[in-house]
Design an enzyme around this catalytic site. Structure first.
Site, PDB file in Angstrom:
ATOM      1  N   GLY A 183       7.265  31.089  37.080  1.00  0.00           N
ATOM      2  CA  GLY A 183       7.744  29.574  37.457  1.00  0.00           C
ATOM      3  C   GLY A 183       7.009  28.683  36.551  1.00  0.00           C
ATOM      4  N   GLY A 184       7.299  27.378  36.812  1.00  0.00           N
ATOM      5  CA  GLY A 184       7.037  26.425  35.489  1.00  0.00           C
ATOM      6  C   GLY A 184       5.552  26.341  35.346  1.00  0.00           C
ATOM      7  N   GLY A 186       3.138  29.082  36.198  1.00  0.00           N
ATOM      8  CA  GLY A 186       2.399  30.259  36.099  1.00  0.00           C
ATOM      9  C   GLY A 186       3.386  31.363  36.559  1.00  0.00           C
ATOM     10  N   LYS A 202       1.252  33.661  43.826  1.00  0.00           N
ATOM     11  CA  LYS A 202       1.517  32.904  42.547  1.00  0.00           C
ATOM     12  C   LYS A 202       0.236  32.315  41.878  1.00  0.00           C
ATOM     13  CE  LYS A 202       4.886  29.898  43.258  1.00  0.00           C
ATOM     14  NZ  LYS A 202       5.711  28.662  43.633  1.00  0.00           N
ATOM     15  N   ASP A 299      14.442  20.876  44.783  1.00  0.00           N
ATOM     16  CA  ASP A 299      14.680  22.065  43.710  1.00  0.00           C
ATOM     17  C   ASP A 299      15.233  23.159  44.279  1.00  0.00           C
ATOM     18  OD1 ASP A 299      14.150  22.963  41.189  1.00  0.00           O
ATOM     19  OD2 ASP A 299      12.058  23.566  41.237  1.00  0.00           O
TER      20      ASP A 299
END
Length: 466
Positions: A183-184, A186, A202, A299
């Site tokens: 993801g943005g 990590g 995550k 998103d």
């Protein structure tokens, strides 16, 4: 309050004892003196002198003789009245003192039991809260019974707090071979915790205030949301500046990986694609219509639609989700992913639930056409799937030719046209022309088989491909 009543109770007890002693012992002597015709009363009883008739002082004054005159009769009557008055005084004072003591005892007993019950209630509430936190920390049944020792009550919502060492061990020290997504801020790791339970972790590397906000937002929202088409947050962890979010593991990864990865969508048959679209629509409808206040995901994209082992879809990644839309008017920092962001949000910063509907329409086009939302045409030239597909979607003769080759000629053309029509409405440039997600959901339900959550019967002749 209880302490003040306790001091009053002690005062009344001492005062009552003093009254009983005075009137029980000393009062008897007073009565005797008042009833004795002794001349020259002492100073203590001087006020009673006017009540007594004048008496001759004789040497035998101490000897009481029978009354022989009216004056002596008055003296005897006065003595009787005085004796009666003293008895009443002693009795009244005793009763008042006893009543006061009983009242204070009752108040003391009430305060004692009240304090006792309050402490008991506080203890039970604390125990219940601890039990509640230990239960709410994990939304998955298997983990509930297996990892009570690995979590603790958390200040952040109702999710479990994992020990960092447990996550480090479960991911083999965050080995790259366990990465299942990125993801943005990590990467996402597959982790095997104790007793063979798998979760997704995550890892959010230090990304400044934006990373911190998304971390807090994810926990705050997902700790309250419970829906079969919304990802379940199992817990979180913090190690220094690095933060971790622990989710249920979705074995088939993301829709993006399935569609645009090495398999190119081959496992996704037409019925499964329609099921995924229906599941995602149900997740969005829950956010828009059933949450209070409503939640705008902001998103939605194929990488944030995750698939479990049965290809059940769940909406994930709520770091950018918002509940107070009025805060996100023009002039606000834009967030989202290129290709999925609605035009009015890009141009005016206007954010509504129709922004999510636009993003859903892009996902529907991905399922239909098998193409990425934005494709590179040259060194600095890109084309969106909406721009490319819109002229062909409205032409029924061209539509079958642009469908994803993996599902081409496997669906009824009526269903294909209907899905295309829904997608076209969702990606309209003008927000007011787009349907509500509830309307989208109702349009998709008849196109999905009953076993996949829709109303389409397997025996329906329309399911036979042309």
């Amino acid at each position: 309050m209880e302490l003040r009543l306790l001091h009053l109770w002690r005062f009344w007890i001492l005062w009552g004892c003093l009254v009983f002693w005075v009137f029980g012992v000393y009062g008897r002597g007073v009565t005797q003196v008042l009833l004795s015709p002794v001349s020259g009363p002492g100073p203590i009883f001087q006020p009673l002198v006017p009540m007594m008739a004048p008496m001759e002082s004789t040497a035998a004054a101490s000897v009481v003789s029978p009354p022989s005159s009216s004056s002596e009769m008055d003296i005897v009557a006065t003595e009787k009245d005085t004796h009666h008055w003293v008895k009443k005084l002693v009795l009244s004072t005793s009763l008042i003192s006893s009543a006061a003591i009983l009242i204070m005892l009752a108040l003391f007993r009430f305060c004692f039991y009240r304090r006792k019950n309050r402490n008991k209630s506080r203890y039970l509430n604390q125990s219940a809260a601890a039990d509640s936190n230990s239960i709410k920390g994990f939304t998955l049944g298997p983990i509930l019974s297996k990892f009570n020792s690995s979590k603790a009550s958390s200040k952040k919502g109702s999710t479990g707090l994992f020990e960092y060492k447990l996550l480090e061990k479960g991911t083999d020290n965050f080995n790259e071979t366990n990465i299942i997504g990125s993801g943005g801020f990590g990467s996402v790791y597959k982790a095997c915790l104790d007793e063979g339970v798998f979760v997704a972790v995550k890892k959010l590397d230090d990304g400044g205030s934006d990373c911190e906000k998304e971390f807090e937002n994810e926990i705050e929202l997902l700790s309250k949301i419970k829906h079969p088409n919304i990802i379940s947050l199992v817990g979180h962890s913090v190690n220094g500046q690095t933060k971790f979010l622990v989710y249920e593991l979705m074995q088939n990864g993301s829709l993006e990986t399935q569609l645009h990865g090495h398999s190119h969508g081959s496992p996704l048959t037409w019925p499964i694609r329609m099921k995924i679209a229906l599941d995602a629509a149900r997740g969005l409808e829950y956010l828009h219509e059933h949450c209070n206040p409503p939640i705008i995901h902001r998103d939605l994209k194929s990488s944030n639609i995750l698939l479990d082992s049965g290809f059940n879809a769940k909406v994930s990644d709520f770091g950018l989700a918002v509940t107070n839309v009025n805060r996100y008017k023009s002039g606000t920092k834009l967030s989202g992913t290129l290709g999925y962001v609605a035009p009015e949000y890009i141009l005016d910063g206007k954010l509504t639930d129709k922004s999510d509907v636009y993003a859903f329409g892009v996902v529907l086009l991905e399922l239909l056409l098998g193409r990425k939302p934005v494709e590179k045409l040259g060194p600095s030239q890109y084309q969106s799937i909406v721009t490319w597909a819109m002229p062909q979607l409205t032409d029924r003769s061209k539509l079958p030719g642009i469908v994803d080759p993996m599902v081409k000629d496997t669906m009824d053309l009526k269903h294909l046209y209907q899905v295309a029509a829904v997608a076209i409405l969702c990606v309209q440039p003008e927000p007011s022309y787009r349907p509500l997600i509830t309307d989208v959901l109702h349009s998709l339900v008849p196109l999905v088989a009953v076993e996949h959550g829709g109303t389409l019967r397997a025996t329906d002749p329309s399911t036979t491909p042309n």
